[in-house]
Enzyme design. Structure first.
Site, PDB file in Angstrom:
ATOM      1  N   ASP A 277     -61.897 -24.254  -5.559  1.00 14.80           N
ATOM      2  CA  ASP A 277     -61.870 -24.623  -4.147  1.00 14.80           C
ATOM      3  C   ASP A 277     -63.108 -24.081  -3.438  1.00 14.80           C
ATOM      4  OD1 ASP A 277     -59.492 -25.646  -4.808  1.00 14.80           O
ATOM      5  OD2 ASP A 277     -58.267 -24.385  -3.473  1.00 14.80           O
TER       6      ASP A 277
ATOM      7  N   GLU B 218     -66.108 -23.504  -4.682  1.00  9.21           N
ATOM      8  CA  GLU B 218     -67.301 -24.307  -4.981  1.00  9.21           C
ATOM      9  C   GLU B 218     -67.292 -25.594  -4.171  1.00  9.21           C
ATOM     10  OE1 GLU B 218     -68.528 -24.365  -9.453  1.00  9.21           O
ATOM     11  OE2 GLU B 218     -66.440 -23.721  -9.294  1.00  9.21           O
ATOM     12  N   TYR B 219     -66.092 -26.177  -4.082  1.00 10.16           N
ATOM     13  CA  TYR B 219     -65.948 -27.407  -3.322  1.00 10.16           C
ATOM     14  C   TYR B 219     -66.334 -27.165  -1.856  1.00 10.16           C
ATOM     15  CZ  TYR B 219     -63.688 -31.437  -1.153  1.00 10.16           C
ATOM     16  OH  TYR B 219     -63.438 -32.562  -0.421  1.00 10.16           O
ATOM     17  N   ASP B 220     -65.787 -26.077  -1.312  1.00 10.75           N
ATOM     18  CA  ASP B 220     -66.072 -25.760   0.095  1.00 10.75           C
ATOM     19  C   ASP B 220     -67.562 -25.548   0.336  1.00 10.75           C
ATOM     20  OD1 ASP B 220     -63.416 -25.948   0.568  1.00 10.75           O
ATOM     21  OD2 ASP B 220     -63.031 -23.784   0.585  1.00 10.75           O
TER      22      ASP B 220
ATOM     23  N   SER C 229     -43.524 -59.786   5.206  1.00 13.81           N
ATOM     24  CA  SER C 229     -42.434 -58.857   4.895  1.00 13.81           C
ATOM     25  C   SER C 229     -41.792 -59.283   3.584  1.00 13.81           C
ATOM     26  CB  SER C 229     -41.423 -58.780   6.027  1.00 13.81           C
ATOM     27  OG  SER C 229     -41.163 -60.049   6.499  1.00 13.81           O
TER      28      SER C 229
ATOM     29  N   GLU D 164     -41.074 -51.346  -8.430  1.00 12.63           N
ATOM     30  CA  GLU D 164     -41.746 -50.204  -7.812  1.00 12.63           C
ATOM     31  C   GLU D 164     -40.809 -49.520  -6.826  1.00 12.63           C
ATOM     32  OE1 GLU D 164     -45.220 -51.839  -5.895  1.00 12.63           O
ATOM     33  OE2 GLU D 164     -45.679 -53.123  -7.607  1.00 12.63           O
TER      34      GLU D 164
ATOM     35  N   LYS E 210     -39.643 -48.395  -3.377  1.00  9.16           N
ATOM     36  CA  LYS E 210     -39.996 -48.875  -2.029  1.00  9.16           C
ATOM     37  C   LYS E 210     -40.207 -47.643  -1.155  1.00  9.16           C
ATOM     38  CE  LYS E 210     -38.777 -52.231   1.494  1.00  9.16           C
ATOM     39  NZ  LYS E 210     -39.025 -51.423   2.671  1.00  9.16           N
TER      40      LYS E 210
ATOM     41  N   ASP F  67     -40.832 -45.224   1.829  1.00  6.26           N
ATOM     42  CA  ASP F  67     -40.391 -45.279   3.220  1.00  6.26           C
ATOM     43  C   ASP F  67     -41.434 -44.584   4.089  1.00  6.26           C
ATOM     44  OD1 ASP F  67     -38.842 -45.840   5.359  1.00  6.26           O
ATOM     45  OD2 ASP F  67     -37.270 -44.385   4.922  1.00  6.26           O
TER      46      ASP F  67
ATOM     47  N   ARG G  96     -49.963 -52.311   9.623  1.00 10.78           N
ATOM     48  CA  ARG G  96     -49.447 -53.657   9.389  1.00 10.78           C
ATOM     49  C   ARG G  96     -49.182 -54.356  10.717  1.00 10.78           C
ATOM     50  NH1 ARG G  96     -43.824 -55.229   8.459  1.00 10.78           N
ATOM     51  NH2 ARG G  96     -43.828 -57.330   7.593  1.00 10.78           N
TER      52      ARG G  96
ATOM     53  N   GLU H 268     -48.879 -47.683   1.246  1.00 10.29           N
ATOM     54  CA  GLU H 268     -47.975 -46.999   2.153  1.00 10.29           C
ATOM     55  C   GLU H 268     -48.453 -45.572   2.374  1.00 10.29           C
ATOM     56  OE1 GLU H 268     -45.485 -49.090   2.910  1.00 10.29           O
ATOM     57  OE2 GLU H 268     -43.834 -47.871   3.694  1.00 10.29           O
TER      58      GLU H 268
ATOM     59  N   TYR I 260     -50.193 -50.375  -3.369  1.00 14.13           N
ATOM     60  CA  TYR I 260     -49.352 -51.234  -4.211  1.00 14.13           C
ATOM     61  C   TYR I 260     -49.738 -52.705  -4.269  1.00 14.13           C
ATOM     62  CZ  TYR I 260     -47.027 -51.382   0.379  1.00 14.13           C
ATOM     63  OH  TYR I 260     -46.756 -51.459   1.709  1.00 14.13           O
TER      64      TYR I 260
ATOM     65  N   LYS J  71     -41.522 -57.438  -8.153  1.00 11.86           N
ATOM     66  CA  LYS J  71     -42.521 -58.495  -7.987  1.00 11.86           C
ATOM     67  C   LYS J  71     -42.659 -59.269  -9.294  1.00 11.86           C
ATOM     68  CE  LYS J  71     -44.939 -55.419  -4.864  1.00 11.86           C
ATOM     69  NZ  LYS J  71     -46.003 -54.434  -4.685  1.00 11.86           N
TER      70      LYS J  71
ATOM     71  N   LYS K 115     -32.537 -52.792  -1.419  1.00 13.80           N
ATOM     72  CA  LYS K 115     -32.422 -51.542  -0.662  1.00 13.80           C
ATOM     73  C   LYS K 115     -31.275 -50.675  -1.185  1.00 13.80           C
ATOM     74  CE  LYS K 115     -33.633 -51.620   3.581  1.00 13.80           C
ATOM     75  NZ  LYS K 115     -34.635 -50.958   4.413  1.00 13.80           N
TER      76      LYS K 115
ATOM     77  N   CYS L  23     -15.060 -13.078  16.137  1.00 16.08           N
ATOM     78  CA  CYS L  23     -14.875 -13.887  14.933  1.00 16.08           C
ATOM     79  C   CYS L  23     -13.664 -14.800  15.123  1.00 16.08           C
ATOM     80  CB  CYS L  23     -14.664 -12.974  13.727  1.00 16.08           C
ATOM     81  SG  CYS L  23     -14.170 -13.867  12.244  1.00 16.08           S
TER      82      CYS L  23
ATOM     83  N   CYS M 103     -10.776 -13.480  12.445  1.00 17.25           N
ATOM     84  CA  CYS M 103     -10.071 -12.199  12.529  1.00 17.25           C
ATOM     85  C   CYS M 103     -10.127 -11.557  13.912  1.00 17.25           C
ATOM     86  CB  CYS M 103     -10.608 -11.235  11.475  1.00 17.25           C
ATOM     87  SG  CYS M 103     -12.266 -10.650  11.863  1.00 17.25           S
TER      88      CYS M 103
ATOM     89  N   CYS N  61     -19.705 -11.735  11.520  1.00 19.06           N
ATOM     90  CA  CYS N  61     -18.497 -10.967  11.799  1.00 19.06           C
ATOM     91  C   CYS N  61     -18.664  -9.631  11.077  1.00 19.06           C
ATOM     92  CB  CYS N  61     -17.296 -11.727  11.229  1.00 19.06           C
ATOM     93  SG  CYS N  61     -15.837 -10.705  11.031  1.00 19.06           S
TER      94      CYS N  61
ATOM     95  N   CYS O  50     -12.245  -9.077   6.993  1.00 20.89           N
ATOM     96  CA  CYS O  50     -11.970 -10.394   7.591  1.00 20.89           C
ATOM     97  C   CYS O  50     -11.483 -11.342   6.494  1.00 20.89           C
ATOM     98  CB  CYS O  50     -13.251 -10.924   8.226  1.00 20.89           C
ATOM     99  SG  CYS O  50     -13.096 -12.622   8.810  1.00 20.89           S
TER     100      CYS O  50
END
Ligand code: IVH
Length: 682
Positions: free
Chosen positions: A37, A39-41, A86, A118, A120, A122, A141, A181, A233, A297, A321, A415, A418, A433, A438
């Site tokens: 990380d 080196e990346y930074d 859709s 696949e 779906k 959400d 969309r 998505e 997708y 599909k 669904k 409580c 009791c 409590c 109790c």
């Protein structure tokens, strides 16, 4: 040389961009980083500095663009070149079968059509446009015809490639429009909401809302801080990549650097799609992100073209669904339950509602702060949700349904079981409590003691324990071992035979592993895992009695909270007396198996498929799990072995595709379960 020409700087910027794109891809998409990380930074910092000093060399697809650009006044809208349609919906496997029949009929009664199936997702559907290999536009969309331009926001998402991966044999098209998505994982969603709660901000109702809200930020610097992810997708123009099927297209998209859901099933028959649907439904709660069904599909593009579309949706695809996990219902009351630790939990009593096949009439509200934060009142309409094995919970109040008659809830001062005082210790969420006698705590402790991971006493159910405590027959779990037949026989709904069975089950439970015994005691913070660690470190209970908190903390995996809790538990006279009584009753300890982490199959994942030679699949599963391995339902890159029997189906194909080792039942046994094979790890 003018200021705008500095080939050396330009080359360096070019180099850094290329490197960073490649490392992004390895890190975020392939999950296989090559550099640290830090080196990346360092490279990113250098790039940003150079681009700031030499703005003439800035490009919109630079990896530095992910940090967010200046805020917008409002979103522009665009018209999608190909509408984002859709999907037709179905709700069960019959709908899928009808879809298949329709497809085959339209294609001229073909005997068999292959599909991709696949998850779906959400989340939020988006389109990404790449011109000459660089991301130039991202849009939502919207209504399918026009969407909002959210390019700056989408660029902040690490799993969105800003440039396509150039692979030697792949031609980068001039124009590529991909669809997918954007979503937030369940874990990140919980963290995000926790953080928002700390800051006093309103909470998101679910991961999808959180993703949508994060994408609709006019200031992309805010989006950059949200844990958004993407799966691609589809493409808008099936001709553009020179592929002729959905499966092939997904492969090509993957090579171009896009993140594709690894759970996609390719070129499958109807029967395979049906079992995939069942598998997916069964494991949806364990997936790291939310899905609400499966998209199927028709795989071949020529078939897709023949089938065409209606005005709304293609005829070559359908979404099946799952049953919703969230439903609306009314809170009729809020009552307080007292658990075995004395914690008071507010519970919403609901008008019963069917949530994905299970009737739900109560949902936890966790604690006082949660009730306040969600502002749940008696009489409110709410969303309740089932998630995994956890108890249903109230997610959100539907405030617009209020009519003013709703009553707020407040925690009682005593409580409810009791009548003793309750306290809330600073820094803790729970109100407790303080009466250790109790009945709610006594019952809770005995139920825990008899439960599966502990003494596992068959037939000793909650109702029976309630009766035994209410009638003052027992007041601790040690009393269970001194029950007699004549006492049990005289209880409600209990005959001579069932009394005998219970006594036998109690007797049989007496030979127990030390770890289970420790877990059964119900010490705070001592779950099954910690109990196993203790059982490894100490030979018997006497040694634990005399040990100090410091010596507990020396044990690997034990921290100060657990250590203090154990010292506190064994320091109480009453607990020591109970344990002595347990030992007097004749409890003996089995030698514990090695602790988890040291078993021969620890860390290895297996998938079982087909009819095995000698065992049933559940038997094989038990055996593998008994040796510390994991058995999962579907083959992925992370699977170590596929154990394949007769008629293995699609899992075998998937394993071959992913290069997962395939073995037979006989090989499973000889490799891992015969003498001297325990060290044969991968
Ligand atoms: S394909 C014409 N595949 O479902 C086909 N859609 O009603 C276009 N979705 O909002 C969609 N996962 O965002 C497709 N694997 C998947 C999907 C998926 C989720 C969503 C999509 C759209 C809705 C379609």
């Amino acid at each position: 040389m003018t200021d705008s020409e500095n080939p050396e700087i330009e080359r360096r910027i070019e180099f850094l961009r290329k490197e960073l794109h490649a490392h992004n891809h390895r890190y975020f998409v392939l999950d296989d980083p090559m550099i640290s990380d830090a080196e990346y930074d360092r490279m990113m910092k250098e790039l940003i500095e150079l681009e700031e000093a030499w703005p003439q060399f800035s490009t919109p697809d630079s990896p530095s663009a992910r940090v967010g650009s200046s805020p917008l006044e409002k979103f522009d809208t665009i018209t999608h070149t190909v509408p984002m349609m859709s999907l037709d919906k179905g709700f069960n496997t019959n709908d899928l079968i009808s879809f298949d029949q329709r497809v085959r009929k339209l294609l001229g009664n073909e005997t068999e059509v292959l599909y991709t199936a696949e998850p779906k997702m959400d989340g939020v559907a988006v389109e990404l446009v790449y011109e000459n290999g660089g991301l130039t536009m991202a849009s939502t969309r919207g209504d399918g015809v026009t969407g909002e331009v959210i390019t700056a926001n989408v660029k902040t998402i690490q799993t969105v490639p800003l440039r396509l991966q150039e692979q030697n044999h792949l031609l980068i098209p001039d124009l590529l429009e991909v669809r997918g998505e954007i979503f937030i994982s369940k874990e990140n969603f919980a963290l995000l909401n926790k953080e928002r709660a700390n800051q006093g901000l309103s909470l998101f109702a679910n991961p999808r809302n959180a993703a949508a809200g994060s994408l609709r930020q006019l200031d992309s610097a805010i989006t950059a801080q949200r844990p958004l992810e993407i799966y691609i997708y589809n493409i808008s123009d099936p001709d553009v990549l020179g592929t002729d099927s959905q499966a092939e297209t997904l492969q090509t998209l993957k090579q171009l650097g896009f993140r594709i859901n690894p759970l996609i099933l390719s070129k499958a028959r109807l029967s395979e799609v049906i079992s995939y649907f069942r598998d997916l439904d069964a494991k949806r709660l364990e997936l790291p992100y939310e899905i609400d069904g499966m998209v199927v599909k028709v795989d071949g593009f020529s078939d897709q073209q023949l089938l065409g579309a209606t005005s709304r949706s293609p005829r070559w695809a359908i979404a099946i669904k799952f049953k919703a996990l969230q439903e609306r219902t009314r809170v009729v009351d809020i009552q307080v339950q007292v658990g075995r630790t004395g914690a008071l939990t507010p519970v919403a009593h609901l008008e019963p509602v069917n949530v994905a096949g299970v009737m739900v009439s109560r949902a936890t509200l966790h604690n006082e702060d949660e009730v306040k934060k969600k502002d749940v009142r008696i009489g409110d309409m709410v969303f309740v949700q089932r998630a995994g094995d956890v108890i249903p919970e109230v997610v959100k109040v539907i405030v617009s349904c209020r009519n003013g008659t709703e009553r707020p809830f407040s925690m009682p001062f005593v409580c409810p079981v009791c009548g003793a005082s309750v306290v809330r210790i600073k820094g803790e969420a729970a109100t407790r409590c303080i009466n250790i006698n109790c009945p709610a705590q006594i019952k809770g402790n005995i139920k825990h003691f008899a439960s599966k991971g502990a003494f596992d006493i068959e037939g000793l159910g909650d109702k029976l324990i309630d009766q035994l405590v209410d009638k003052n027959i027992i007041s601790s779990y040690a009393d269970l071992f001194f029950l007699t037949k004549d006492v049990l026989e005289n209880l409600e709904r209990m005959g001579s035979k069932s009394a005998e069975n219970i006594l036998l089950a109690i007797e049989n439970s007496k030979h127990i592993s030390f770890a289970r015994f420790l877990y059964a005691l119900g010490i705070r913070h001592v779950g099954e895992h910690i109990a196993r660690i203790f059982a490894e470190a100490f030979d018997d209970i006497e040694a634990i009695f005399v040990a100090t908190a410091e010596s507990f903390e020396l044990i690997d995996g034990i921290g100060p909270t657990v250590a203090a809790s154990i010292v506190d538990f064994f320091g109480q006279k009453k607990n020591r007396a109970t344990i002595r009584r347990l030992l007097e009753s004749g409890i003996t300890f089995k030698k514990d198996k090695t602790i988890k982490g040291d078993e021969p199959l620890t860390g290895m994942t297996f998938v079982l498929t087909g009819k095995l030679e000698t065992m049933t699949r559940p038997q094989a599963k038990k055996m593998i799990e008994g040796a510390g391995g994991r058995v999962v339902g579907s083959v992925s890159k992370k699977t170590d072995y596929l154990v394949a029997g007769e008629s293995p189906g699609s899992k075998l194909a998937q394993a071959r595709r992913l290069g997962v080792k395939v073995i037979s039942e006989a090989e499973l046994i000889s490799e891992f379960f015969m003498q001297n094979s325990g060290d044969k790890k991968k």
